[in-house]
Design an enzyme around this catalytic site. Structure first.
Site: not given
Length: 241
Positions: A167, A198, A216, A221
């Site tokens: 989007h 995980s 996990a 980024t």
């Protein structure tokens, strides 16, 4: 005139009447319900142990036949070329969009995984998976342009690799159903021997160096160098390996 039963006999009405009632009939019905709710046949060790082993054997045989005869050939037909030694388990991965998928040798992929390709771009998305790669359950890989997994990569369950968001940032464009914009798209590269824990999220334009481990629940980024243990939100280097 007094009646034992409610005028309507819908399931919800009967259930409410029994739970709230304080008559001989409702007390008897409640006693029967709670008396039988947890009933189970007594365990006969030789009999039930044998039945349990038979159940496991038949279940395993059924899963093997389904995987070997149905799920794996169907998924292999979706690849750019057959992947030698591919092991699918728990079904077949879901593939969404126009996506080129290449998989190396001896990979193990959960059938509860999802691979998607960005539909609105001019370039066909490419997912490249090396050899001896493990992709665990409920992993999602969204390919904007390219996602590349090196050899011996391990990805634990509920991980998301998102090379495109789906989007646009502008609220009006999003409400109008417009696609994401080119500046939101990026490649994701996991070099050889990377281990992802995980529940990790990896965003676009990220490269993770060889042998690095991501803890996990982390959110990655930015690029991570080789041979480090990283974690956190956002992920940072915790120590060298």
């Amino acid at each position: 005139m007094h009646t034992f039963f409610p005028r309507t006999l819908s399931r919800s009405d009967i259930k409410s009447w029994i739970k709230a009632g304080d008559t001989p009939v409702t007390r008897t019905l409640k006693g029967l319900y709670f008396g039988t709710r947890n009933f189970s046949f007594p365990v006969l060790q030789p009999l039930h142990k044998g039945l349990y082993r038979t159940h496991l054997g038949l279940s395993g045989l059924s899963q093997w036949l389904t995987r070997a005869v149905y799920w794996t050939p169907l998924f292999q037909s979706r690849l750019t070329k057959p992947a030698s030694g591919l092991l699918l388990y728990s079904g077949m991965p879901q593939v969404l969009g126009d996506l080129d998928i290449t998989i190396g040798r001896d990979c193990r992929i959960s059938g509860q995984s999802t691979f998607s390709g960005r539909a609105s771009g001019s370039q066909k998305p490419v997912l490249t998976i090396g050899s001896n790669v493990g992709i665990s359950w409920q992993t999602t890989i969204n390919v904007g342009r390219q996602v590349s997994l090196g050899n011996n990569v391990r990805i634990a369950g509920r991980t998301v690799l998102s090379g495109y968001p789906g989007h646009p940032l502008n609220a009006e464009d999003r409400a109008a159903g417009l696609p994401d914009t080119p500046d939101q798209i990026g490649d994701i590269i996991l070099e050889d021997d990377v281990w992802i824990g995980s529940g990790v999220f990896i965003g676009a334009d990220v490269r993770i160096g060889a042998r690095t481990i991501v803890a996990a629940g982390s959110v990655v980024t930015k690029d991570l160098p080789p041979d480090v243990f990283a974690g956190g939100v956002p992920a940072r280097i915790i120590r060298k390996l």
